[in-house]
Design an enzyme around this catalytic site. Sequence first.
Site, mmCIF file in Angstrom:
data_model
loop_
_atom_site.group_PDB
_atom_site.id
_atom_site.type_symbol
_atom_site.label_atom_id
_atom_site.label_comp_id
_atom_site.label_asym_id
_atom_site.label_seq_id
_atom_site.Cartn_x
_atom_site.Cartn_y
_atom_site.Cartn_z
ATOM 1 N N LYS A 134 0.828 -1.207 0.000
ATOM 2 C CA LYS A 134 0.000 0.000 0.000
ATOM 3 C C LYS A 134 0.863 1.258 0.000
ATOM 4 O O LYS A 134 0.661 2.176 -0.795
ATOM 5 C CB LYS A 134 -0.921 -0.017 1.214
ATOM 6 N N ARG A 172 -3.340 3.389 8.299
ATOM 7 C CA ARG A 172 -3.675 2.226 7.471
ATOM 8 C C ARG A 172 -2.527 1.230 7.435
ATOM 9 O O ARG A 172 -1.358 1.606 7.305
ATOM 10 C CB ARG A 172 -4.015 2.676 6.053
ATOM 11 N N GLY A 194 -7.917 -5.851 2.537
ATOM 12 C CA GLY A 194 -8.832 -6.029 3.653
ATOM 13 C C GLY A 194 -8.358 -6.988 4.719
ATOM 14 O O GLY A 194 -9.067 -7.224 5.700
ATOM 15 N N THR A 200 -7.632 -0.685 9.158
ATOM 16 C CA THR A 200 -7.496 0.733 8.858
ATOM 17 C C THR A 200 -8.313 1.505 9.899
ATOM 18 O O THR A 200 -9.392 1.075 10.298
ATOM 19 C CB THR A 200 -8.027 1.048 7.447
ATOM 20 N N GLN A 206 -1.866 9.256 6.767
ATOM 21 C CA GLN A 206 -2.142 10.282 5.762
ATOM 22 C C GLN A 206 -3.199 11.258 6.259
ATOM 23 O O GLN A 206 -4.068 10.896 7.057
ATOM 24 C CB GLN A 206 -2.693 9.651 4.484
ATOM 25 N N GLU A 220 -8.679 3.506 -4.887
ATOM 26 C CA GLU A 220 -9.650 4.165 -4.028
ATOM 27 C C GLU A 220 -9.432 5.662 -4.157
ATOM 28 O O GLU A 220 -8.291 6.128 -4.275
ATOM 29 C CB GLU A 220 -9.481 3.698 -2.578
ATOM 30 N N HIS A 254 -12.975 -36.590 -23.088
ATOM 31 C CA HIS A 254 -12.358 -37.779 -22.495
ATOM 32 C C HIS A 254 -13.189 -38.336 -21.337
ATOM 33 O O HIS A 254 -13.492 -39.534 -21.289
ATOM 34 C CB HIS A 254 -10.957 -37.443 -22.010
#
Length: 915
Positions: free
Chosen positions: A32, A124, A139, A143, A190, A305, A873
Amino acid sequence: MEHPGEPDPAGDSPVLALECLGQGMLAKVGGKAANLGELARAGLPVPAGFCLTTLAYLDATASPALADVHRALAATAPDDLAGLASLAAKARELVLDADVPAGIDAAVRAAYAALGADRAVAVRSSATAEDLPFASFAGQQDTFLNVVGADAVLAAVRRCWASLWTDRAVTYRAVQGIEPSAVSLAVVVQRMVDAAVAGVLFTANPVTGRRHEAVIDASPGLGEAVVSGAVNPDHFVLDGATGRILERRLGDKGMIIRPLPGGGTERVAQPGAGLAPSLDDAQLAALELLGRRAEVHFGSPQDLEWAIGQDGAVWLTQSRPITTLYPMPERPPSGPAPRVYLCFSLAQGLTRPLTPMGLAGIRLIASSVAGAAHFPVPVPREGPAPYAEAGQRIFFDLTPVVRSKAGRAIVPRVFDVMEARSAAVLRNLFADPRFSVTVRSPWRLLRHIVPVAARARVPETLIRGLIRPEEALRRADHVGEQLRVALAVPAGATATQRLDHVERILGRDVFAVVPAILPLPALGFALLAVAGKLAGDPGNGALQEVLRGLPNNVTTEMDLDLWSLATVIRNDPASAAVFGDPLPEIARRYRAADLPGVVQSGLSDFLGRYGQRAVAEIDVGMPRWSDDPTHILGVLANYLRVDDPALAPDRQFGRAAREAEAQVGRLVAAAGQRSRLRGALARAALRRTRMFAGLRELPKYYLVEAFGAVRQQLAAVGAELAAAGTLDAAEDIFFVDLAEAHRGVGGEALQGVVAQRREAYAAELGRRHIPRVLLSDGTEPEAVQIKAGQTGAVQTGAGGRGPAGADGSAGQLSGTPASAGTVTARARVILNPQGAHLEPGEILVAPSTDPGWTPLFLTAGGLVMEMGGPNSHGAVVAREYGIPAVVGVPDATARIATGDNVTVDGAAGTVMPAR
């Protein structure tokens, strides 16, 4: 924080600014963070932030106790869910209790302060095994949104670290075979975007595979509502080339997730939100452009995202590869016109990838076929022009066939009996104006087929089959004898000579077997149809009865030989007792010649005749039964569990043959009622059908004999290269191609390419979905047809996974009828026959089968396959054994579970829950 102009993987700071990061730092910052760094450095809008590297995690969590947990997890089987969960809980506890070292604490506080006083941030997880091209761990870790204050940030960091050891993450890694000690966690912090609307963006359509379509899901508020599935979002599909909005579907967006003052989030209902779209056309266009820029930067389709702030600014908050897209053919099409690729691997009942050497062998054979048909083949090692590879599987460019009137008439009919679902997909393409017919005359096709048929004396073979059928059978045996002579290698051959011999076998000798023998079974099936006309068209079911218990089928002969060996073992107590041991131990004793004589000599004789066979046997890279007899030992163990004489395979086969002969008598009688001549002709036709139809398996059997000989020569070369140090192990020869093997003989080290190929091969082994047909823009036509509601082979509904819940009316799965009869029994889903356990009378449910699977058929009560047609077969062998079979059942291995009681109706082509 460090702020160098380029990523510095060698840096040892535990905290780095996002713009310092790149994909060269995956082991240090996780997927990430590395991808966010790439986006930022590419000039794309990414919220400012920083990353705690894995050094911080390792420093904070270093303890003997956690190392002990790592070792315990590595020793725990992936299916031991309780054991994995217990160890995961212990790991989480250890991580949460660990102290954050003072230096890391200070660095985090300083980096957080640089973002602004009490700035709301997202914290995150960024795992080192996350967002990679070969696996999506999305996932798996936690987060935390709208975190405010340095203390809260540090608490969230600690909880992210602990989420590396959630039950789901630990289990997922165990299934993927990732060592516990090989993973660690970085954490991204962030600035939060005060989102007016947010969501996800795929730069290629993940459902249809179309690379030129962007798919956007959006909802008001934070993107967590969309990502977590908490709302039904607005759904948009855009054509990236024109900007046109192809699909606009409004969701109810009945709930919004929004930040709370001071930290945290809340969920608020918003009735009526579904009446208006959350994005306008300009915003959709802006998002599509950003996605395309990200895709160009990374060089592959991306799953992003995004968030649009209250001020209208657009931000990207995550990017990762779309791992579910099937890879495109490695040989790009010439020109802009769309191309149609058909998966030949699936047509052969092969879902797994082929090894690099296996693919190299198929390329040579394909080149020999094309050369025999007078098509240009500039470089035989690269295969002919129509040959392509995608996802390490075999594809062929069928565009000329689809655009030819003769091709449309012939090829789908061939696939009707080989792989019926592929035939249906091809026929649906005929309505696509991009693939309209451009060649209406058959002469171009005949110009290539006639020389092959003439050289192989096909007309002579057909006439001999009609007039002197016994001599035709002897000629078929002679073909095999000639091939075996060609396979011999002089004693003392050098590695270069062995490689040249391999190329001669694959590039010249092998293909000649097919046109020399295949006309006979084709004649047999054609005469069956003729007999049906003579008898007054009694129906396909009545004709299929004639094909039960066929003689001259090398595969059924092999299976019955194995059953005979099991019978001998059963009657010898010392030999039967051996099969109470684990199969690997029995295999070890066999190799040491330490088994009781009955088992040792019997198995040796069987492998002497059939040891060149294998599961996925068209891949020379796959071990043969003679290399590893464990699979055959497992089948013998299954046979020894048959204690009902009525279920004895030889009795069932004999009963099927008698029933077929009785059906022949009825058809001859029906024809004789119309005229004595018709009766005589029907008798002669059906006699030849019984003689020749079983030869269908013989060309492939001879091919596999050749593959076995090729594998032996390659293994010998591999041993030489390993001794010389250019390979680490002899079996690594199967992870290079022939040109590379020649270079290895010349002294070039091959370890690097082998390591890359093994990693790619291991990744492809996990792929379950293989498209039958693939277009050159990535479109999977079958997926498009299903989405559009154009196919209804399987009745689906909202009821659940198994057959009982598959449809509210009947719970019925439908496929192609393959072998008549009805059976109700317990289902056993088997994805890989190696070591498979099948109780006598159980219904075998499999994705596909090849001859390596057929020993399991002898004790199966019925057969259900996801692929195949009535003359594939598995269908042919099931008919010969007299067990009901349905093939071409979409998603059968997912919709039926082991233990389900189901009824298989082989005449109707249905599978349904037992009443």
